[in-house]
Write a protein that holds these residues in place. Structure first.
Motif, short mmCIF file in Angstrom:
data_model
loop_
_atom_site.label_atom_id
_atom_site.label_comp_id
_atom_site.label_asym_id
_atom_site.label_seq_id
_atom_site.Cartn_x
_atom_site.Cartn_y
_atom_site.Cartn_z
N SER A 11 0.80 -1.22 0.00
CA SER A 11 0.00 0.00 0.00
C SER A 11 0.84 1.27 0.00
O SER A 11 0.29 2.37 -0.08
CB SER A 11 -0.91 0.01 1.23
N ILE A 14 8.14 1.04 -0.68
CA ILE A 14 8.90 0.06 -1.45
C ILE A 14 7.97 -1.01 -2.05
O ILE A 14 8.11 -1.39 -3.21
CB ILE A 14 10.00 -0.58 -0.56
N ARG A 37 -2.66 -3.57 5.30
CA ARG A 37 -3.85 -3.28 6.12
C ARG A 37 -4.76 -2.25 5.46
O ARG A 37 -5.97 -2.34 5.56
CB ARG A 37 -3.42 -2.79 7.51
N SER A 142 17.21 -5.40 5.73
CA SER A 142 17.71 -4.04 5.94
C SER A 142 19.21 -4.10 6.21
O SER A 142 19.71 -5.11 6.72
CB SER A 142 17.02 -3.41 7.15
N TYR A 155 14.62 -3.00 16.13
CA TYR A 155 14.47 -3.07 14.68
C TYR A 155 15.63 -3.87 14.07
O TYR A 155 15.41 -4.76 13.23
CB TYR A 155 14.42 -1.65 14.10
N PRO A 185 17.96 -2.82 2.06
CA PRO A 185 18.10 -1.40 1.72
C PRO A 185 18.76 -0.60 2.84
O PRO A 185 18.67 -0.97 4.01
CB PRO A 185 16.65 -0.92 1.55
N THR A 190 10.38 6.94 2.03
CA THR A 190 9.02 6.36 2.00
C THR A 190 8.31 6.90 3.25
O THR A 190 8.78 7.85 3.88
CB THR A 190 9.09 4.82 2.09
O1 NJP Z 1 7.92 1.75 4.52
P1 NJP Z 1 6.41 2.29 4.43
P2 NJP Z 1 8.91 1.15 3.42
N1 NJP Z 1 0.44 -5.98 8.04
O2 NJP Z 1 6.06 2.66 5.81
C1 NJP Z 1 2.88 -2.30 5.46
C2 NJP Z 1 12.26 -1.96 4.88
N2 NJP Z 1 13.28 -0.92 4.92
O3 NJP Z 1 8.28 1.01 2.11
O4 NJP Z 1 -0.61 -2.09 6.48
C3 NJP Z 1 0.52 -5.75 6.71
O5 NJP Z 1 6.31 3.32 3.36
C4 NJP Z 1 2.27 -0.92 5.26
O6 NJP Z 1 0.92 -1.06 4.86
P3 NJP Z 1 -0.36 -0.78 5.82
C5 NJP Z 1 11.25 -1.87 5.99
O7 NJP Z 1 11.73 -2.40 7.21
C6 NJP Z 1 12.97 0.38 4.68
O8 NJP Z 1 10.16 1.90 3.51
O9 NJP Z 1 -1.42 -0.41 4.84
N3 NJP Z 1 1.22 -4.75 6.18
C7 NJP Z 1 3.07 -0.39 4.10
O10 NJP Z 1 2.51 -0.83 2.87
C8 NJP Z 1 10.12 -2.69 5.41
O11 NJP Z 1 10.30 -4.07 5.65
C9 NJP Z 1 13.97 1.35 4.76
O12 NJP Z 1 0.03 0.30 6.77
C10 NJP Z 1 1.87 -3.92 7.02
C11 NJP Z 1 4.43 -1.04 4.27
O13 NJP Z 1 4.26 -2.13 5.21
C12 NJP Z 1 10.23 -2.43 3.90
O14 NJP Z 1 11.51 -1.86 3.70
C13 NJP Z 1 15.26 0.98 5.09
C14 NJP Z 1 1.83 -4.10 8.41
C15 NJP Z 1 5.44 -0.07 4.84
O15 NJP Z 1 5.58 0.99 3.97
C16 NJP Z 1 9.18 -1.50 3.35
O16 NJP Z 1 9.18 -0.28 4.08
C17 NJP Z 1 15.53 -0.34 5.33
C18 NJP Z 1 1.09 -5.18 8.91
N4 NJP Z 1 1.00 -5.42 10.21
C19 NJP Z 1 14.54 -1.27 5.24
N5 NJP Z 1 2.56 -3.11 8.99
C20 NJP Z 1 13.71 2.80 4.52
N6 NJP Z 1 12.55 3.17 4.01
O17 NJP Z 1 14.59 3.63 4.77
C21 NJP Z 1 3.04 -2.35 7.98
O18 NJP Z 1 16.78 -0.66 5.65
N7 NJP Z 1 2.63 -2.83 6.80
#
Ligand code: NJP
Length: 249
Positions: A11, A14, A37, A142, A155, A185, A190
């Motif tokens: 949603s 990434i 979600r 990560s 984390y 990453p 994001t």
């Molecule tokens: O973050 P964000 P990213 N059940 O917050 C979903 C890793 N990473 O794209 O449920 C199902 O924009 C949430 O959807 P919603 C990071 O650890 C990032 O950056 O609708 N889904 C949203 O689509 C993660 O593993 C960075 O709120 C759940 C998504 O997760 C991945 O990259 C650096 C959920 C998060 O989108 C994607 O993160 C790094 C649940 N319980 C690693 N809880 C960075 N951005 O700097 C959350 O090293 N989501």
């Protein structure tokens, strides 16, 4: 050949970028299962991707709840059941506090999403992939799972758990045609920081002061590239960070 790609956390950020990139690379000849979600956001993304020719199934799913994961798989339409690519992307960091100050509920939520949800998704999808002896599993880890930092103890521990789980699964599947890959990453722009700081946009905006983070597309490009290698090539781990972060890794 038309593939079915399942992406968690599709949603935003990434996960959303990975969905877009898969559709573009396949010229629309693809089936996507998008889970997160916020089902409203998935519906909007789905509309856009369908215009590019993709077939899309969306599902509101909280990966923190194992029973909901079971129900999600049970409710998949029959033509979306054979998952060719699983991208375990849902994840989060909560807060930047020293270990002793982190709230129990934040510890639990980070482990539930980043580790337990990812494990259950992987276990479930592996069963079908083993029957068909094919498939790609991509874990979004990560650099925090490789190198821990102050304020990120939990984390970092979750992402290090992802990495060690993934290594073992890769070895378990070594005699199959299932490829197990991880992408680690560094800083990517994001909603990650906004979530980390509990919705405080001012704090979130200060995270990248002094350097330019990656875009979500930078990560999506690598994921889709890795999955499109010929079957004999496994890109086991891709560590991708902005150059300004190179010294911290
Ligand atoms: O973050 P964000 P990213 N059940 O917050 C979903 C890793 N990473 O794209 O449920 C199902 O924009 C949430 O959807 P919603 C990071 O650890 C990032 O950056 O609708 N889904 C949203 O689509 C993660 O593993 C960075 O709120 C759940 C998504 O997760 C991945 O990259 C650096 C959920 C998060 O989108 C994607 O993160 C790094 C649940 N319980 C690693 N809880 C960075 N951005 O700097 C959350 O090293 N989501």
């Amino acid at each position: 050949e038309q593939k079915t790609v399942l992406i968690t956390g599709a949603s935003a950020g990434i996960g959303e970028a990975i969905a877009r990139e898969f559709v573009e690379a396949a010229g629309g000849n693809i089936r996507l299962v998008l889970a997160a979600r916020r089902a409203d956001r998935l519906a909007e993304l789905s509309q856009q991707l369908k215009q590019s020719g993709a077939q899309v199934h969306t599902a509101g799913l909280d990966v923190n709840d194992g029973a909901k994961i079971d129900a999600f798989f049970a409710a998949l339409p029959s033509d979306y059941r054979d998952i060719d690519v699983l991208v375990n992307n849902a994840g989060k960091a909560l807060g930047v506090e020293h270990a002793g100050n982190i709230r129990d509920e934040d510890v639990e939520e980070m482990f539930a999403t980043n580790v337990l949800g990812l494990i259950k998704m992987t276990q479930t999808v592996i069963r079908g992939m083993k029957e068909r002896n094919s498939g790609d599993i991509v874990q979004v880890g990560s650099i925090a799972g490789i190198e821990s930092y102050p304020g990120g103890s939990i984390y970092c521990a979750t992402k290090s758990a992802v990495r060690s789980f993934t290594q073992a699964v890769r070895k378990e599947l070594i005699s199959t045609k299932i490829r197990v890959m991880e992408i680690d990453p560094g800083a990517v722009e994001t909603e990650f920081s906004l979530v980390r700081f509990g919705g405080d946009a001012t704090k979130a905006s200060k995270v990248y002061e002094g350097y330019e983070p990656l875009s979500a597309k930078d990560i999506a490009d690598v994921v889709v590239f890795n999955c499109s290698r010929r079957a004999n090539v496994v890109v086991a781990e891709s560590v991708v960070f902005p150059s300004a972060q190179a010294g911290s890794y």
